[in-house]
Write a protein that holds these residues in place. Structure first.
Motif, mmCIF file in Angstrom:
data_model
loop_
_atom_site.group_PDB
_atom_site.id
_atom_site.type_symbol
_atom_site.label_atom_id
_atom_site.label_comp_id
_atom_site.label_asym_id
_atom_site.label_seq_id
_atom_site.Cartn_x
_atom_site.Cartn_y
_atom_site.Cartn_z
ATOM 1 N N GLU A 68 -16.930 -73.930 -6.921
ATOM 2 C CA GLU A 68 -17.908 -73.039 -7.539
ATOM 3 C C GLU A 68 -18.920 -73.829 -8.369
ATOM 4 O O GLU A 68 -20.120 -73.556 -8.316
ATOM 5 C CB GLU A 68 -17.192 -72.004 -8.425
ATOM 6 C CG GLU A 68 -16.450 -70.950 -7.629
ATOM 7 C CD GLU A 68 -15.588 -70.039 -8.498
ATOM 8 O OE1 GLU A 68 -15.349 -70.363 -9.686
ATOM 9 O OE2 GLU A 68 -15.147 -69.005 -7.984
ATOM 10 N N GLN A 69 -18.454 -74.816 -9.125
ATOM 11 C CA GLN A 69 -19.362 -75.644 -9.925
ATOM 12 C C GLN A 69 -20.300 -76.436 -9.032
ATOM 13 O O GLN A 69 -21.501 -76.562 -9.316
ATOM 14 C CB GLN A 69 -18.560 -76.580 -10.833
ATOM 15 C CG GLN A 69 -17.844 -75.867 -11.958
ATOM 16 C CD GLN A 69 -16.905 -76.782 -12.728
ATOM 17 O OE1 GLN A 69 -16.580 -77.884 -12.282
ATOM 18 N NE2 GLN A 69 -16.453 -76.324 -13.885
ATOM 19 N N ILE A 72 -22.934 -74.086 -7.683
ATOM 20 C CA ILE A 72 -23.940 -73.779 -8.717
ATOM 21 C C ILE A 72 -24.908 -74.954 -8.876
ATOM 22 O O ILE A 72 -26.126 -74.759 -8.919
ATOM 23 C CB ILE A 72 -23.258 -73.435 -10.058
ATOM 24 C CG1 ILE A 72 -22.552 -72.080 -9.945
ATOM 25 C CG2 ILE A 72 -24.261 -73.440 -11.201
ATOM 26 C CD1 ILE A 72 -21.650 -71.758 -11.128
ATOM 27 N N SER A 73 -24.374 -76.171 -8.928
ATOM 28 C CA SER A 73 -25.223 -77.367 -9.076
ATOM 29 C C SER A 73 -26.176 -77.512 -7.906
ATOM 30 O O SER A 73 -27.368 -77.786 -8.084
ATOM 31 C CB SER A 73 -24.357 -78.626 -9.181
ATOM 32 O OG SER A 73 -23.583 -78.595 -10.345
ATOM 33 N N ARG A 75 -27.205 -75.140 -5.888
ATOM 34 C CA ARG A 75 -28.164 -74.039 -5.908
ATOM 35 C C ARG A 75 -29.283 -74.333 -6.912
ATOM 36 O O ARG A 75 -30.470 -74.128 -6.618
ATOM 37 C CB ARG A 75 -27.462 -72.726 -6.267
ATOM 38 C CG ARG A 75 -28.434 -71.532 -6.277
ATOM 39 C CD ARG A 75 -27.734 -70.218 -6.582
ATOM 40 N NE ARG A 75 -26.859 -69.867 -5.478
ATOM 41 C CZ ARG A 75 -25.645 -69.344 -5.618
ATOM 42 N NH1 ARG A 75 -25.159 -69.116 -6.822
ATOM 43 N NH2 ARG A 75 -24.923 -69.049 -4.566
ATOM 44 N N GLU A 76 -28.888 -74.823 -8.090
ATOM 45 C CA GLU A 76 -29.888 -75.158 -9.107
ATOM 46 C C GLU A 76 -30.814 -76.272 -8.623
ATOM 47 O O GLU A 76 -32.030 -76.214 -8.824
ATOM 48 C CB GLU A 76 -29.198 -75.560 -10.417
ATOM 49 C CG GLU A 76 -28.556 -74.395 -11.134
ATOM 50 C CD GLU A 76 -27.725 -74.827 -12.337
ATOM 51 O OE1 GLU A 76 -27.506 -76.050 -12.539
ATOM 52 O OE2 GLU A 76 -27.274 -73.936 -13.076
#
Length: 93
Positions: A68-69, A72-73, A75-76
């Protein structure tokens, strides 16, 4: 004197009957001990399995959190790239 001879035979019969009953109880207790020993072994095996599943579950949760992390990274980073690419694209036109 016949009564004396009969008394020991009667006593022998009672002693034999009592001994037989006690042997039967002892056999029953031994069987119960065997059954409970088997149950204990099963419970111990279940505990090992539960501990293993708990470890696997913890590992899975850790991997899921890492994934998940990472998502997120990425995606950012992608959003930043798209925003900077979009601005550059407008400037080039």
């Amino acid at each position: 004197m016949q009564h004396l001879a009969v008394a020991p035979l009667g006593m022998t019969f009672l002693t034999s009957q009592t001994s037989s009953q006690e042997n039967s109880k002892l056999d029953e207790l031994n069987r119960a001990i065997e059954i409970e020993t088997q149950r204990l072994e099963e419970v111990q095996q279940i505990r090992v399995i539960v501990d293993s599943l708990d470890i696997l579950s913890q590992e899975h949760q850790e991997k899921l959190k890492t994934l998940e992390q990472d998502t997120i990274s990425k995606r950012e980073a992608l959003e930043k790239k798209l925003q900077s690419g979009g601005k550059n694209g407008k400037k080039n036109k």
